[in-house]
Each structure stands twice: as C-alpha cells, then as structure tokens.
Scaffold this motif. Structure first.
Motif, PDB file in Angstrom:
ATOM      1  N   ALA A   1       0.830  -1.202   0.000  1.00 41.48           N
ATOM      2  CA  ALA A   1       0.000   0.000   0.000  1.00 41.48           C
ATOM      3  C   ALA A   1       0.863   1.249   0.000  1.00 41.48           C
ATOM      4  CB  ALA A   1      -0.930  -0.004   1.213  1.00 41.48           C
ATOM      5  N   SER A   2       2.105   1.120   0.468  1.00 37.11           N
ATOM      6  CA  SER A   2       3.059   2.225   0.488  1.00 37.11           C
ATOM      7  C   SER A   2       4.460   1.628   0.514  1.00 37.11           C
ATOM      8  CB  SER A   2       2.845   3.101   1.719  1.00 37.11           C
ATOM      9  OG  SER A   2       3.249   2.422   2.899  1.00 37.11           O
ATOM     10  N   ALA A   3       5.471   2.470   0.539  1.00 41.61           N
ATOM     11  CA  ALA A   3       6.851   1.993   0.581  1.00 41.61           C
ATOM     12  C   ALA A   3       7.244   1.456   1.945  1.00 41.61           C
ATOM     13  CB  ALA A   3       7.796   3.120   0.167  1.00 41.61           C
ATOM     14  N   THR A   4       6.347   1.516   2.914  1.00 45.30           N
ATOM     15  CA  THR A   4       6.650   0.994   4.249  1.00 45.30           C
ATOM     16  C   THR A   4       5.685  -0.090   4.700  1.00 45.30           C
ATOM     17  OG1 THR A   4       5.332   2.751   5.302  1.00 45.30           O
ATOM     18  CG2 THR A   4       7.687   3.173   4.993  1.00 45.30           C
ATOM     19  N   THR A   5       4.642  -0.383   3.915  1.00 48.32           N
ATOM     20  CA  THR A   5       3.623  -1.337   4.342  1.00 48.32           C
ATOM     21  C   THR A   5       3.270  -2.290   3.213  1.00 48.32           C
ATOM     22  OG1 THR A   5       2.666   0.373   5.779  1.00 48.32           O
ATOM     23  CG2 THR A   5       1.355  -1.599   5.395  1.00 48.32           C
ATOM     24  N   CYS A   6       3.555  -3.594   3.401  1.00 45.74           N
ATOM     25  CA  CYS A   6       3.283  -4.601   2.378  1.00 45.74           C
ATOM     26  C   CYS A   6       2.743  -5.871   3.040  1.00 45.74           C
ATOM     27  CB  CYS A   6       4.558  -4.973   1.614  1.00 45.74           C
ATOM     28  SG  CYS A   6       5.454  -3.590   0.876  1.00 45.74           S
ATOM     29  N   LEU A   7       2.033  -6.663   2.249  1.00 42.05           N
ATOM     30  CA  LEU A   7       1.573  -7.971   2.691  1.00 42.05           C
ATOM     31  C   LEU A   7       1.913  -8.986   1.610  1.00 42.05           C
ATOM     32  CD1 LEU A   7      -0.082  -9.352   5.061  1.00 42.05           C
ATOM     33  CD2 LEU A   7      -2.009  -9.335   3.474  1.00 42.05           C
ATOM     34  N   ALA A   8       2.510 -10.112   2.015  1.00 43.94           N
ATOM     35  CA  ALA A   8       2.854 -11.186   1.079  1.00 43.94           C
ATOM     36  C   ALA A   8       2.107 -12.449   1.470  1.00 43.94           C
ATOM     37  CB  ALA A   8       4.357 -11.435   1.079  1.00 43.94           C
ATOM     38  N   VAL A   9       1.689 -13.230   0.480  1.00 42.57           N
ATOM     39  CA  VAL A   9       0.941 -14.462   0.727  1.00 42.57           C
ATOM     40  C   VAL A   9       1.559 -15.612  -0.042  1.00 42.57           C
ATOM     41  CG1 VAL A   9      -1.213 -13.209   1.133  1.00 42.57           C
ATOM     42  CG2 VAL A   9      -0.697 -14.086  -1.160  1.00 42.57           C
ATOM     43  N   GLY A  10       1.334 -16.808   0.464  1.00 43.46           N
ATOM     44  CA  GLY A  10       1.838 -18.007  -0.191  1.00 43.46           C
ATOM     45  C   GLY A  10       1.336 -19.247   0.510  1.00 43.46           C
ATOM     46  N   ASN A  11       2.182 -20.255   0.595  1.00 43.76           N
ATOM     47  CA  ASN A  11       1.795 -21.528   1.180  1.00 43.76           C
ATOM     48  C   ASN A  11       2.993 -22.172   1.857  1.00 43.76           C
ATOM     49  OD1 ASN A  11      -0.996 -21.914  -0.267  1.00 43.76           O
ATOM     50  ND2 ASN A  11       0.469 -21.269  -1.825  1.00 43.76           N
ATOM     51  N   TYR A  12       2.707 -23.093   2.776  1.00 42.01           N
ATOM     52  CA  TYR A  12       3.778 -23.851   3.405  1.00 42.01           C
ATOM     53  C   TYR A  12       3.272 -25.249   3.708  1.00 42.01           C
ATOM     54  CZ  TYR A  12       1.730 -23.562   8.148  1.00 42.01           C
ATOM     55  OH  TYR A  12       0.922 -23.701   9.258  1.00 42.01           O
ATOM     56  N   THR A  13       4.218 -26.173   3.922  1.00 39.94           N
ATOM     57  CA  THR A  13       3.842 -27.511   4.340  1.00 39.94           C
ATOM     58  C   THR A  13       4.179 -27.663   5.820  1.00 39.94           C
ATOM     59  OG1 THR A  13       5.981 -28.350   3.555  1.00 39.94           O
ATOM     60  CG2 THR A  13       4.099 -28.605   2.097  1.00 39.94           C
ATOM     61  N   SER A  14       3.221 -28.188   6.569  1.00 42.07           N
ATOM     62  CA  SER A  14       3.391 -28.345   8.005  1.00 42.07           C
ATOM     63  C   SER A  14       4.325 -29.510   8.317  1.00 42.07           C
ATOM     64  CB  SER A  14       2.037 -28.588   8.669  1.00 42.07           C
ATOM     65  OG  SER A  14       1.532 -29.864   8.294  1.00 42.07           O
ATOM     66  N   ALA A  15       4.615 -29.688   9.605  1.00 42.00           N
ATOM     67  CA  ALA A  15       5.459 -30.806  10.038  1.00 42.00           C
ATOM     68  C   ALA A  15       4.840 -32.145   9.656  1.00 42.00           C
ATOM     69  CB  ALA A  15       5.675 -30.730  11.547  1.00 42.00           C
ATOM     70  N   HIS A  16       3.506 -32.162   9.458  1.00 40.87           N
ATOM     71  CA  HIS A  16       2.797 -33.390   9.082  1.00 40.87           C
ATOM     72  C   HIS A  16       2.613 -33.503   7.571  1.00 40.87           C
ATOM     73  CE1 HIS A  16       2.001 -34.149  13.303  1.00 40.87           C
ATOM     74  NE2 HIS A  16       1.496 -32.929  13.414  1.00 40.87           N
ATOM     75  N   GLY A  17       3.188 -32.555   6.806  1.00 39.33           N
ATOM     76  CA  GLY A  17       3.120 -32.617   5.358  1.00 39.33           C
ATOM     77  C   GLY A  17       1.865 -32.051   4.742  1.00 39.33           C
ATOM     78  N   LYS A  18       1.060 -31.305   5.497  1.00 40.29           N
ATOM     79  CA  LYS A  18      -0.170 -30.729   4.962  1.00 40.29           C
ATOM     80  C   LYS A  18       0.101 -29.335   4.408  1.00 40.29           C
ATOM     81  CE  LYS A  18      -5.021 -29.909   6.108  1.00 40.29           C
ATOM     82  NZ  LYS A  18      -6.078 -29.979   7.146  1.00 40.29           N
ATOM     83  N   TRP A  19      -0.492 -29.052   3.220  1.00 45.65           N
ATOM     84  CA  TRP A  19      -0.351 -27.738   2.609  1.00 45.65           C
ATOM     85  C   TRP A  19      -1.290 -26.748   3.296  1.00 45.65           C
ATOM     86  CZ3 TRP A  19       2.629 -25.785  -1.411  1.00 45.65           C
ATOM     87  CH2 TRP A  19       3.496 -26.697  -2.016  1.00 45.65           C
ATOM     88  N   LEU A  20      -0.753 -25.611   3.737  1.00 43.49           N
ATOM     89  CA  LEU A  20      -1.526 -24.600   4.456  1.00 43.49           C
ATOM     90  C   LEU A  20      -1.209 -23.201   3.923  1.00 43.49           C
ATOM     91  CD1 LEU A  20      -0.915 -25.987   8.071  1.00 43.49           C
ATOM     92  CD2 LEU A  20      -3.013 -26.223   6.717  1.00 43.49           C
ATOM     93  N   THR A  21      -2.118 -22.277   4.179  1.00 42.71           N
ATOM     94  CA  THR A  21      -1.915 -20.899   3.755  1.00 42.71           C
ATOM     95  C   THR A  21      -0.867 -20.215   4.631  1.00 42.71           C
ATOM     96  OG1 THR A  21      -3.801 -20.282   5.136  1.00 42.71           O
ATOM     97  CG2 THR A  21      -4.220 -20.593   2.791  1.00 42.71           C
ATOM     98  N   TYR A  22      -0.205 -19.224   4.052  1.00 45.68           N
ATOM     99  CA  TYR A  22       0.929 -18.562   4.698  1.00 45.68           C
ATOM    100  C   TYR A  22       0.899 -17.083   4.308  1.00 45.68           C
ATOM    101  CZ  TYR A  22       6.031 -17.396   4.859  1.00 45.68           C
ATOM    102  OH  TYR A  22       7.260 -16.828   5.049  1.00 45.68           O
ATOM    103  N   SER A  23       1.021 -16.181   5.276  1.00 45.60           N
ATOM    104  CA  SER A  23       1.096 -14.763   4.961  1.00 45.60           C
ATOM    105  C   SER A  23       1.969 -14.048   5.977  1.00 45.60           C
ATOM    106  CB  SER A  23      -0.301 -14.123   4.921  1.00 45.60           C
ATOM    107  OG  SER A  23      -0.862 -14.033   6.213  1.00 45.60           O
ATOM    108  N   VAL A  24       2.652 -13.024   5.490  1.00 49.78           N
ATOM    109  CA  VAL A  24       3.532 -12.218   6.335  1.00 49.78           C
ATOM    110  C   VAL A  24       3.359 -10.748   5.972  1.00 49.78           C
ATOM    111  CG1 VAL A  24       5.326 -13.906   6.912  1.00 49.78           C
ATOM    112  CG2 VAL A  24       5.409 -12.730   4.716  1.00 49.78           C
ATOM    113  N   ALA A  25       3.348  -9.897   6.994  1.00 51.63           N
ATOM    114  CA  ALA A  25       3.265  -8.454   6.789  1.00 51.63           C
ATOM    115  C   ALA A  25       4.644  -7.837   6.955  1.00 51.63           C
ATOM    116  CB  ALA A  25       2.285  -7.834   7.786  1.00 51.63           C
ATOM    117  N   TRP A  26       4.940  -6.838   6.129  1.00 48.94           N
ATOM    118  CA  TRP A  26       6.216  -6.110   6.185  1.00 48.94           C
ATOM    119  C   TRP A  26       5.894  -4.664   6.517  1.00 48.94           C
ATOM    120  CZ3 TRP A  26       8.805  -2.188   3.405  1.00 48.94           C
ATOM    121  CH2 TRP A  26      10.211  -2.163   3.534  1.00 48.94           C
TER     122      TRP A  26
END
Length: 383
Positions: free
Chosen positions: A196-221
């Motif tokens: 939204a600006s040069a100081t505020t971003c959101l990224a999304v993706g996916n990860y696999t858990s310790a049990h091998g399940k695909w789950l949603t993943y997001s991080v804010a910057w």
C-alpha cells in the motif's frame, strides 16, 4: 497488432500486468504493461507490451532484457507513475540448467530503462524463482518468491523450498530480506505481494506443516519488520493455495487462490487490520483465481479460469459475483486469465492466453489474450 521478432512461433502467453495513471504524461487516461513470453526456434523469449487506453487503443513494445539462455519466463510486473512517466519492475525465472530454474529481477537500474538487478540463486540454493513484485513508488519495490535445494530419493528428485523476499530502492542491486516461516514448516513459498506504500506490504503463499499438509501462509512487512499473519484454510478442502493479493490500503487486503480436494474451487480471503476472514465466492467447480486487483477499499476484480474458459469475479465491498468473460474465437476458444490490473473500477486490463481445448494440454499451442473493461463490459483486445 504487435509484430514480434522473426521466427516460427510455437507459443506466446501473458503472465502479468500493471496499470497506472497516464493523464500526467499522455493524452490517454491510463497505461498498462503486460509481460509474458513468446517461443520460437530460439527458445522462450521475455516480452513486455505497453497498452494505451484512448481514442485509438494500441500496443507497443517495452522489452525486458533477454538473459542469454533458452528459457526466460517473466512471472509478474509492477509499475509506478509517481512523479510522471511510469517506472516498472519485472520478476521471474530462467533456466541455465534444464532441471533447475534461477530467479531474475529487472528494474530501472539507471533511472529509466529496465536492466538486470538479480540473476543468481541465493547463497546455499540450487534453484530459485521470483513470483511477484509490488512497486508503490518509483524507487521502491518488494519482490517475493522461493528458493531451495534438491536431492534424489529413490527414482525421483525431491525439492525443498523456503520463502524469499527482496527490496529494491534504486540502482542495480537488491537487498535480501528474511521473511519468517511458520513454526514447524517443512517448506514455504511466497506467491503474491502487494504494498500500500513503501513501508507497508503484505505477502501471501503456502507452506507444508510438520505433518506434510499444505496450508496458507502470509507475512506483513512494516517499515522493515516482518510479522506472521496466520491465514485460514477453506473448510472441507484438503488444500488451500494462495495465488495473489491486493492491498488498496495499509489495513485492508484481498487474497485469492484455489482450494482442492475434492474438486477445485476459487476462494478469497479478506485481511482487515491483521485478521483474515473467508470472503465467500460463487460456487464454481473446476475453477481457480490466479490474480486480484483492488483499485479501492470497496471494490476488487479477481481473474482465473473455470474449466476451459476465463473467469472474472467482482467484489463490491460485501460479496463476490461472477462476471461475463467474452468468448474467444475458434480454434483458440479456450482461455485462461492469469492476471488483472485496474486503475479504477472501470479502467482495467486482464491478460492471459488462449488455446485450442480440443488438443491435449501437453500439445497445446498458446496465444496472447487481453481483455479490456469497457462501458459494455469486458471485451477482447489482443495484440
């Protein structure tokens, strides 16, 4: 239409686009850059085409740099018109080794033309790719993707990945960032980012858990600090995959993707001031959303495919509704809309590719597809 360099064509497709206000430097109200590739006997070549909306709509070449390898695949672009003429960045991957991809990023390294700012794997990685980029200002972009290693297990190669991110603040280099992975994650990847600006971003993706399940993943910057933002999975589905995200403000974002098992369905999640919630989309089996754009906090478009046809859905601040996507002409009557970008709720360009649905996927010939939003709805406007 646009004439590409000479050579017998095999395929051509768009993977991403970005639209900006052109009123300050052009007689047209808005301008968009679409990126993708064309393939001929020399390999797969990156391409960028600029589209002008005006009395006479036209396409013009705006070329990314071709890394001297057989396969160059731009995945996404983002442009800023801050201060006048647009400046754009392009990210993707190329193949120096047939088995392993390598990330690349291009930005206006000299202040004007696109130039290579990254073309190597991160230290300790044997492969890498950049999936998305967001440039809210002319001298700031955030880029995301994945990198990893590979190892042979039995008769197959197993890839292990981790999410990657980089910032570009002008010049010819990137700054490597370290987005946190969820606790216990075996692998992680970032597929979309929006700032939204040069100081505020959101990224999304996916990860696999310790049990091998695909789950949603997001991080804010936020001003250089990463924070995990736990996202949701679609109830009753085995796998929920984020594909893209759009943030019209620092506190509101919309992410889209697909959920599978059983079937395949598009889904959307709204991020509101740090909390995710499912935003129900029309039921459509065999469908997925790959791109999203939100020109205002109360309006978004999502693009993708349903079966052999393009999919466009609109969010009015409360609910999603399916839109009419025009049919493409035979024999290329199948189509996929990989991305969509809107300057306003009525100034939009969606891009992707067309194909012959009567041929097997492995043998399909691809052709550019572009659709423009007009007063009478979405209309095909190909190069």
């Amino acid at each position: 239409g646009f004439l590409a360099p000479a050579g017998a064509f095999v395929d051509e497709a768009f993977s991403g686009d970005s639209c900006v206000d052109a009123s300050g430097w052009s007689s047209t109200p808005y301008w968009c850059l679409a990126v993708g590739f064309y393939a001929n006997v020399n390999g797969e070549i990156p391409v960028g085409l600029g589209w002008n909306q005006g009395g006479v709509s036209r396409w013009d070449g705006y070329y990314p740099t071709d890394i001297p390898d057989k396969v160059n695949l731009p995945n996404a672009t983002s442009c800023s018109a801050e201060g006048g003429l647009p400046t754009c960045a392009v990210v993707g991957d190329y193949y120096r080794n047939p088995r392993y991809e390598t990330q690349f990023a291009e930005a206006p390294a000299d202040g004007s033309a696109l130039g290579i700012v990254a073309e190597k794997n991160p230290p300790g990685s044997t492969w890498s790719a950049l999936a998305d980029v967001s440039c809210p200002a002319s001298t700031f972009c955030l880029m995301v993707g994945e990198a990893g290693t590979s190892g042979k297990t039995g008769h197959k190669i197993v890839y292990t990945s981790h999410a990657t991110a980089y910032s570009w603040t002008g010049g010819g280099t990137l700054t490597r960032l370290s987005p946190p992975a969820p606790a216990g994650a075996r692998t992680s990847e970032l597929a979309g980012v929006s700032c939204a600006s040069a100081t505020t971003c959101l990224a999304v993706g996916n990860y696999t858990s310790a049990h091998g399940k695909w789950l949603t993943y997001s991080v804010a910057w936020n001003s250089g600090t990463w924070t995990l933002q736990p996202a949701l999975s679609v109830p009753g589905q085995a796998r929920t995959t984020f594909q893209d995200v759009a943030c019209p403000s620092a506190t509101l974002c919309m992410a889209v993707g697909d959920s599978t098992g059983p079937g395949s369905h598009p889904f959307a999640q709204e991020w509101n001031d740090g909390t995710w919630q499912i935003s129900p989309t029309p039921a459509a089996n065999g469908a997925a959303m790959f791109g999203v754009t939100c020109p205002t906090v109360s309006f978004c478009y999502g693009s993708g495919s349903r079966g052999d046809h393009g999919l466009i859905e609109a969010w009015n601040g409360t609910s999603w509704s399916a839109q009419s996507s025009p049919a493409t002409k035979a024999p290329f009557s199948g189509d996929v809309l990989t991305h969509v970008s809107c300057l306003t709720a009525t100034q939009c360009l969606a891009v992707g590719y067309r194909f012959d649905p009567g041929t097997r996927p492995s043998r399909r010939t691809l052709r550019y597809l572009a659709e423009v939003l007009t007063g009478s709805g979405w209309q095909v406007n190909n190069p």
